[in-house]
Design a protein around this motif. Structure first.
Motif, PDB file in Angstrom:
ATOM      1  N   UNK A 142       0.831  -1.209   0.000  1.00  0.00           N
ATOM      2  CA  UNK A 142       0.000   0.000   0.000  1.00  0.00           C
ATOM      3  C   UNK A 142       0.865   1.259   0.000  1.00  0.00           C
ATOM      4  N   UNK A 143       1.992   1.202   0.705  1.00  0.00           N
ATOM      5  CA  UNK A 143       2.858   2.367   0.799  1.00  0.00           C
ATOM      6  C   UNK A 143       3.546   2.680  -0.530  1.00  0.00           C
ATOM      7  N   UNK A 144       3.922   1.639  -1.268  1.00  0.00           N
ATOM      8  CA  UNK A 144       4.734   1.831  -2.472  1.00  0.00           C
ATOM      9  C   UNK A 144       3.947   1.785  -3.781  1.00  0.00           C
ATOM     10  N   UNK A 145       2.667   1.566  -3.720  1.00  0.00           N
ATOM     11  CA  UNK A 145       1.925   1.317  -4.958  1.00  0.00           C
ATOM     12  C   UNK A 145       1.787   2.546  -5.849  1.00  0.00           C
ATOM     13  N   UNK A 146       2.015   3.762  -5.321  1.00  0.00           N
ATOM     14  CA  UNK A 146       1.855   4.966  -6.138  1.00  0.00           C
ATOM     15  C   UNK A 146       3.198   5.625  -6.460  1.00  0.00           C
ATOM     16  N   UNK A 147       4.274   4.844  -6.496  1.00  0.00           N
ATOM     17  CA  UNK A 147       5.596   5.440  -6.684  1.00  0.00           C
ATOM     18  C   UNK A 147       5.874   5.857  -8.128  1.00  0.00           C
ATOM     19  N   UNK A 148       5.080   5.427  -9.087  1.00  0.00           N
ATOM     20  CA  UNK A 148       5.264   5.810 -10.487  1.00  0.00           C
ATOM     21  C   UNK A 148       4.285   6.923 -10.838  1.00  0.00           C
ATOM     22  N   UNK A 149       4.820   8.087 -11.263  1.00  0.00           N
ATOM     23  CA  UNK A 149       3.948   9.231 -11.531  1.00  0.00           C
ATOM     24  C   UNK A 149       4.241   9.807 -12.907  1.00  0.00           C
ATOM     25  N   UNK A 150       3.227  10.451 -13.474  1.00  0.00           N
ATOM     26  CA  UNK A 150       3.343  11.143 -14.756  1.00  0.00           C
ATOM     27  C   UNK A 150       3.424  12.643 -14.506  1.00  0.00           C
ATOM     28  N   UNK A 151       4.360  13.309 -15.175  1.00  0.00           N
ATOM     29  CA  UNK A 151       4.605  14.730 -14.968  1.00  0.00           C
ATOM     30  C   UNK A 151       4.531  15.448 -16.315  1.00  0.00           C
ATOM     31  N   UNK A 152       3.758  16.539 -16.425  1.00  0.00           N
ATOM     32  CA  UNK A 152       3.762  17.321 -17.666  1.00  0.00           C
ATOM     33  C   UNK A 152       5.097  18.047 -17.827  1.00  0.00           C
ATOM     34  N   UNK A 153       5.446  18.368 -19.050  1.00  0.00           N
ATOM     35  CA  UNK A 153       6.749  18.991 -19.314  1.00  0.00           C
ATOM     36  C   UNK A 153       6.950  20.275 -18.511  1.00  0.00           C
ATOM     37  N   UNK A 154       5.902  21.069 -18.333  1.00  0.00           N
ATOM     38  CA  UNK A 154       6.051  22.354 -17.646  1.00  0.00           C
ATOM     39  C   UNK A 154       6.471  22.201 -16.197  1.00  0.00           C
ATOM     40  N   UNK A 155       6.278  21.008 -15.619  1.00  0.00           N
ATOM     41  CA  UNK A 155       6.618  20.779 -14.218  1.00  0.00           C
ATOM     42  C   UNK A 155       7.863  19.913 -14.046  1.00  0.00           C
ATOM     43  N   UNK A 156       8.636  19.739 -15.109  1.00  0.00           N
ATOM     44  CA  UNK A 156       9.793  18.851 -15.047  1.00  0.00           C
ATOM     45  C   UNK A 156      11.029  19.510 -14.437  1.00  0.00           C
ATOM     46  N   UNK A 157      10.953  20.805 -14.138  1.00  0.00           N
ATOM     47  CA  UNK A 157      12.045  21.469 -13.447  1.00  0.00           C
ATOM     48  C   UNK A 157      13.364  21.360 -14.180  1.00  0.00           C
ATOM     49  N   UNK A 158      14.397  20.887 -13.497  1.00  0.00           N
ATOM     50  CA  UNK A 158      15.739  20.802 -14.055  1.00  0.00           C
ATOM     51  C   UNK A 158      15.843  19.803 -15.206  1.00  0.00           C
ATOM     52  N   UNK A 159      14.809  18.976 -15.406  1.00  0.00           N
ATOM     53  CA  UNK A 159      14.837  17.966 -16.460  1.00  0.00           C
ATOM     54  C   UNK A 159      14.010  18.365 -17.688  1.00  0.00           C
ATOM     55  N   UNK A 160      13.600  19.629 -17.734  1.00  0.00           N
ATOM     56  CA  UNK A 160      12.700  20.075 -18.800  1.00  0.00           C
ATOM     57  C   UNK A 160      13.309  19.899 -20.193  1.00  0.00           C
ATOM     58  N   UNK A 161      14.613  20.019 -20.295  1.00  0.00           N
ATOM     59  CA  UNK A 161      15.281  19.880 -21.588  1.00  0.00           C
ATOM     60  C   UNK A 161      16.075  18.580 -21.695  1.00  0.00           C
ATOM     61  N   UNK A 162      15.809  17.642 -20.818  1.00  0.00           N
ATOM     62  CA  UNK A 162      16.518  16.355 -20.817  1.00  0.00           C
ATOM     63  C   UNK A 162      15.833  15.402 -21.793  1.00  0.00           C
ATOM     64  N   UNK A 170       0.606   9.165 -23.425  1.00  0.00           N
ATOM     65  CA  UNK A 170      -0.362  10.271 -23.275  1.00  0.00           C
ATOM     66  C   UNK A 170       0.316  11.639 -23.335  1.00  0.00           C
ATOM     67  N   UNK A 171       1.631  11.678 -23.594  1.00  0.00           N
ATOM     68  CA  UNK A 171       2.338  12.939 -23.739  1.00  0.00           C
ATOM     69  C   UNK A 171       3.012  13.436 -22.477  1.00  0.00           C
ATOM     70  N   UNK A 172       2.735  12.821 -21.325  1.00  0.00           N
ATOM     71  CA  UNK A 172       3.423  13.198 -20.086  1.00  0.00           C
ATOM     72  C   UNK A 172       4.717  12.388 -19.965  1.00  0.00           C
ATOM     73  N   UNK A 173       5.461  12.639 -18.882  1.00  0.00           N
ATOM     74  CA  UNK A 173       6.767  12.010 -18.733  1.00  0.00           C
ATOM     75  C   UNK A 173       6.825  11.191 -17.447  1.00  0.00           C
ATOM     76  N   UNK A 174       7.647  10.137 -17.508  1.00  0.00           N
ATOM     77  CA  UNK A 174       7.711   9.131 -16.452  1.00  0.00           C
ATOM     78  C   UNK A 174       8.739   9.525 -15.392  1.00  0.00           C
ATOM     79  N   UNK A 175       8.268   9.653 -14.131  1.00  0.00           N
ATOM     80  CA  UNK A 175       9.132   9.980 -13.000  1.00  0.00           C
ATOM     81  C   UNK A 175       8.762   9.118 -11.803  1.00  0.00           C
ATOM     82  N   UNK A 176       9.729   8.972 -10.904  1.00  0.00           N
ATOM     83  CA  UNK A 176       9.423   8.588  -9.537  1.00  0.00           C
ATOM     84  C   UNK A 176       9.964   9.710  -8.666  1.00  0.00           C
ATOM     85  N   UNK A 177       9.820   9.607  -7.350  1.00  0.00           N
ATOM     86  CA  UNK A 177      10.234  10.669  -6.438  1.00  0.00           C
ATOM     87  C   UNK A 177      11.234  10.098  -5.441  1.00  0.00           C
TER      88      UNK A 177
END
Length: 326
Positions: A142-162, A170-177
């Motif tokens: 239950x604790x780890x089941x949401x560790x994979x998240x989708x992030x839009x390009x505008x919120x990618x921070x330092x990785x926006x141009x990576x 769906x056009x979003x990008x794959x991140x974990x935290x």
């Protein structure tokens, strides 16, 4: 009896002066003389004051002009106000999620004292500790089941141009935290304590791979704790039955409110096993569809280099040759 005639005080305004004798010009001349003298004195006083304080007058005039300019520029949108930004949370989505609280850690014993191996069921987070059992497995899943998240390009921070970040269909990008990778590593080390249960009949190569992964997690803990240094004081104390100092870990820590982080992860998570959502541009489907869950391999890149991708998720020309065989 003569009429009263004021002699000590004369009005400044001659038109409003008191004249006891309308036919006499004496008072008018005296008033005009007083007005002329007073005006000259006032003008001289004003001039001398400006001469004495010209530096202060100049500085204040410049400050007024500068403030007026900044006000006009700000209202017209020429100048954007600078705001403090936390490098961890700006401009990532967590800038509006992170909240803090004072919290004491639950330092209760996991087991009973001495040779007693029964679990301390009074401990608040006991379901995350101890030997393998259904309650523990459910709590960690239950604790780890949401560790994979989708992030839009505008919120990618330092990785926006990576161009190495995986783009989902769906056009979003794959991140974990980072904190979720840390939690995954806690689970990995816990499982290593019970590796005979979790990883029976490993081959020599599998055992080496498991050891490397566990060592990676310990290395991650070291750097993670130093990066996020908690400077809460822990008092050392004496006990009645042991001569060595101990610490109960008392004291309140400044902690991120976990529920707000978990709720955001839940809202923005996705299932990497969903057909079509995640597809390697060269090797195809990355996962066994019969697996129960997915853990991100953060920092483990022994199986080749990193691909550079176009915006549509295809491999950039020359990337395959340069990186897959590095």
């Amino acid at each position: 009896m003569d009429k009263f005639k004021p002699s000590n005080y004369l009005p400044v305004d001659c038109e409003e002066s008191y004249s006891p004798d309308p036919g006499s010009d004496e008072d008018d001349e005296e008033c005009r003389e007083f007005s002329t003298t007073s005006s000259a004195r006032w003008a001289g006083s004003k001039s001398s004051w400006i001469q004495r304080h010209w530096r202060s007058v100049t500085v204040h005039a410049l400050l007024i002009a500068a403030n007026l300019f900044l006000f006009i520029a700000y209202t017209k949108g020429v100048i954007v106000p600078v705001r403090y930004t936390d490098p961890q949370h700006e401009p990532t989505p967590f800038r509006s999620v992170v909240k803090y609280e004072q919290r004491a850690f639950d330092m209760g014993a996991i087991y009973g004292l001495g040779k007693n191996k029964s679990l301390n069921m009074q401990k608040g987070n006991i379901n995350f500790n101890g030997p393998p059992r259904p309650e523990l497995e459910n709590a960690w899943n239950d604790l780890l089941r949401f560790q994979n998240v989708r992030i839009p390009r505008k919120d990618m921070g330092q990785f926006q141009d990576d161009d190495t970040v995986i783009r989902l269909t769906d056009g979003t990008y794959y991140f974990t935290v980072s904190v979720f990778h840390g939690l995954h590593c806690v689970e990995r080390v816990r499982k290593y304590l019970y590796k005979d249960h979790y990883y029976p009949d490993l081959s020599e190569m599998q055992a080496i791979a498991l050891l490397k992964h566990t060592e990676h997690c310990i290395d991650y803990f070291l750097q993670y704790l130093q990066c996020n240094a908690d400077t809460t004081l822990l008092p050392m104390e004496w006990t009645t039955e042991d001569p060595k100092p101990v610490s109960q870990g008392l004291g309140k820590h400044t902690c991120v409110k976990w529920d707000s982080i978990f709720d955001w992860m839940k809202e923005n998570s996705f299932d990497p096993f969903e057909p079509g959502i995640l597809m390697h541009p060269i090797l195809g489907d990355p996962y066994d569809r019969n697996a129960s869950h997915h853990h991100v391999n953060v920092g483990l890149t022994e199986a080749g280099g990193i691909l550079h991708l176009n915006e549509d998720g295809t491999v950039k020309e020359g990337s395959k040759k340069a990186h897959l065989h590095s």
